[in-house]
Design an enzyme around this catalytic site. Structure first.
Site, PDB file in Angstrom:
ATOM      1  N   HIS A   1       0.361  -3.021   5.126  1.00 54.02           N
ATOM      2  CA  HIS A   1      -0.904  -3.459   5.282  1.00 54.02           C
ATOM      3  C   HIS A   1      -1.387  -3.743   3.791  1.00 54.02           C
ATOM      4  O   HIS A   1      -1.682  -3.693   2.686  1.00 54.02           O
ATOM      5  CB  HIS A   1      -2.407  -2.254   5.678  1.00 54.02           C
ATOM      6  CG  HIS A   1      -1.829  -1.344   7.494  1.00 54.02           C
ATOM      7  ND1 HIS A   1      -1.823  -0.530   7.422  1.00 54.02           N
ATOM      8  CD2 HIS A   1      -0.948  -1.989   8.187  1.00 54.02           C
ATOM      9  CE1 HIS A   1      -1.296  -0.089   8.642  1.00 54.02           C
ATOM     10  NE2 HIS A   1      -0.692  -1.020   9.062  1.00 54.02           N
TER      11      HIS A   1
ATOM     12  N   GLU B   1      -3.934  -2.944   1.485  1.00 50.04           N
ATOM     13  CA  GLU B   1      -4.371  -1.234   1.206  1.00 50.04           C
ATOM     14  C   GLU B   1      -2.993  -1.357  -0.060  1.00 50.04           C
ATOM     15  O   GLU B   1      -1.905  -1.548  -0.720  1.00 50.04           O
ATOM     16  CB  GLU B   1      -3.165  -0.623   1.772  1.00 50.04           C
ATOM     17  CG  GLU B   1      -4.165  -0.458   2.799  1.00 50.04           C
ATOM     18  CD  GLU B   1      -3.171   0.265   4.166  1.00 50.04           C
ATOM     19  OE1 GLU B   1      -2.693   0.377   4.358  1.00 50.04           O
ATOM     20  OE2 GLU B   1      -4.338   0.275   6.077  1.00 50.04           O
TER      21      GLU B   1
ATOM     22  N   HIS C   1       0.472   3.952   2.150  1.00 48.73           N
ATOM     23  CA  HIS C   1      -0.924   3.302   2.993  1.00 48.73           C
ATOM     24  C   HIS C   1      -2.158   3.855   2.007  1.00 48.73           C
ATOM     25  O   HIS C   1      -1.705   4.817   1.317  1.00 48.73           O
ATOM     26  CB  HIS C   1      -1.219   4.084   4.204  1.00 48.73           C
ATOM     27  CG  HIS C   1      -0.379   2.569   5.354  1.00 48.73           C
ATOM     28  ND1 HIS C   1      -0.918   1.879   6.141  1.00 48.73           N
ATOM     29  CD2 HIS C   1       1.652   3.577   5.367  1.00 48.73           C
ATOM     30  CE1 HIS C   1       1.132   1.920   6.233  1.00 48.73           C
ATOM     31  NE2 HIS C   1       2.301   2.461   6.027  1.00 48.73           N
TER      32      HIS C   1
ATOM     33  N   GLU D   1      -0.825   8.458   2.704  1.00 48.87           N
ATOM     34  CA  GLU D   1      -2.549   7.255   2.698  1.00 48.87           C
ATOM     35  C   GLU D   1      -2.889   8.055   1.482  1.00 48.87           C
ATOM     36  O   GLU D   1      -3.101   9.291   0.403  1.00 48.87           O
ATOM     37  CB  GLU D   1      -3.029   7.834   3.586  1.00 48.87           C
ATOM     38  CG  GLU D   1      -2.742   8.290   4.989  1.00 48.87           C
ATOM     39  CD  GLU D   1      -3.255   6.545   5.287  1.00 48.87           C
ATOM     40  OE1 GLU D   1      -3.782   5.102   4.872  1.00 48.87           O
ATOM     41  OE2 GLU D   1      -2.565   6.101   6.543  1.00 48.87           O
TER      42      GLU D   1
HETATM   43 ZN   LIG Z   1      -1.934   1.039   6.082  1.00 51.57          ZN
END
Ligand SMILES: [Zn+2]
Length: 444
Positions: free
Chosen positions: A169, A172, A296, A370
């Protein structure tokens, strides 16, 4: 407050780019896609139940929720009579101040070109241990680069492989830095640490800091909040969410991904329709890959398969134990708490994501981490660049641990996948509507 202000200013870097770096074409295109950053008072946000509408929450500051909204979503806010303030001009002002101090649009964070330069330097400085490979080419003709670290790195030996990948992504940015710094750490400590030497000698460690370089560039130069790749979709919108484009349970339902091209979780026209996912697929499947972490941000969680269903994965207890160990190692560094759990239960349901596919192939322990911050109150997607090295350092023991685990544990074999019949891979257009709403949480 100072820190928050700086973060906010950096968050608005795209606006400055908009003014000074982007060409006319990019400006027009971005204006069409991006809408504005608006803020809504928390009480109005709650009263209008906006959290249920699948809006793109960016951050919270001073009692106001900041949202990235399309022109259509702005019109919807107006129709609902929700008072909102357009924040874009203020962010532009703050960005200009911050950038004059930072000296660059992306500060200490890497652009695609800066990343290639640094990977080549690592390769040059560590001959024999580091090899930079071009594993794919994006739609905009950028290289998708992998750093292979092993003894005798130039040769492909039959050693267990581990993959660390960042930046599926685009926005990020911290997810580029953590795997890159891991590679740098391994190379710089090979001659100093017996633990590192043993791991590197016994394995192939593959690091892909930026799986989505086109999106990353777009996030730096045009629109900071961009998430997807830069696929020109048939309906005039841009981007496929490459973390919904992998081949396990792809397109299973419209909760874990979307068939609507304008959606931020658009899954694409077919599994592996995108060059970014085929590059990762071929890299991972082309060797004895025994573990994977996809980085992420944000929220400080460690997620493991399955994401596509709330049913437990066959080796769910093992995955949970590894995640628990990694969480403990991270917390021991400086007290940061990363919670952990099965992806579909702990965060939200996804289908076609990276970890489900890498796990589904042959049972390789696969995780989505994350990274910080913990929530939008602490900056959301925007980590102060001064925090990069601390975030890497707290993740380092977990990365070493998983690499050691992979060296010590052969692949368990392909796990059983239970899919509802007749759903997977069907045309997104023909798929029946699913009940329920998209996940109300901000997408990460
Ligand atoms: Zn992500």
């Amino acid at each position: 407050m100072r820190v928050v202000t700086v973060r906010l200013a950096r968050a608005a870097a795209f606006v400055a780019a908009f003014a000074c770096a982007a060409g006319t074409w990019a400006v027009l295109e971005a204006a069409e896609e991006r809408g504005e950053i608006v803020s809504v008072a928390k009480r109005d946000f709650a009263a209008a139940r906006l959290g249920r509408r699948g809006l793109d929450l960016v951050m919270e500051k001073d009692g106001r929720i900041h949202l990235a909204v399309s022109p259509g979503e702005m019109a919807a806010l107006a129709a609902l009579q929700v008072p909102y303030a357009v924040e874009t001009p203020r962010l532009l002002h703050e960005a200009a101040r911050a950038l004059s101090a930072d000296g660059g649009l992306n500060g200490a964070y890497h652009s695609s070109l800066e990343l290639e330069t640094d990977l080549r330097i690592l390769e040059r400085d560590h001959p024999g241990l580091a090899s930079v490979r071009e594993i794919g080419e994006t739609l905009e003709k950028r290289k998708i680069l992998a750093l292979k670290i092993s003894d005798n790195a130039a040769a492909d030996e039959s050693e267990p492989a581990v993959l660390f990948v960042g930046c599926h992504h685009a926005r990020e940015w911290i997810s580029v830095e953590v795997p890159l710094l891991f590679g740098k750490y391994l190379l710089e400590h090979y001659g100093l640490s017996q633990e590192v030497r043993d791991l590197v000698d016994a394995s192939e460690i593959w690091i892909v800091p930026a799986a989505n370089p086109d999106g990353l560039e777009y996030s730096i130069h045009v629109y900071r909040y961009w998430r997807k790749n830069r696929r020109a979709n048939a309906d005039g919108t841009f981007g496929v969410d490459i973390n919904r484009n992998y081949g396990l349970a792809w397109g299973l339902d419209d909760l874990g991904s979307s068939g609507r091209p304008g959606s931020d979780v658009y899954r694409g026209t077919a599994p592996f329709s995108e060059p970014e996912t085929t590059a990762i697929r071929d890299l991972f499947a082309g060797r004895e890959s025994r573990a994977m972490i996809s980085f992420h941000s944000y929220s400080q969680v460690i997620l493991y398969p399955w994401g596509y269903t709330t049913g437990a994965a066959p080796a769910g207890a093992t995955l949970d134990a590894i995640a628990a160990a990694m969480s403990g190692l991270i917390e021991a560094v400086r007290g940061s708490v990363y919670t952990y759990g099965q992806a579909s239960r702990h965060l939200y349901v996804t289908n076609g994501d990276t970890a489900d596919w890498t796990y589904g192939l042959a049972g390789a322990p696969s995780f989505t981490i994350e990274l910080p911050p913990v929530d939008i109150d602490h900056g959301g997607f925007f980590n102060d660049q001064a925090a990069i090295s601390a975030i890497f350092e707290e993740n380092l023991p977990a990365m070493l641990y998983l690499t050691r685990y992979a060296v010590d544990h052969p692949l368990p074999g392909r796990p059983r996948v239970r899919l509802p019949k007749g759903r997977v891979g069907s045309s997104p257009v023909a798929r029946p509507k699913q009940p329920g709403r998209p996940a109300p949480r901000p997408l990460r």
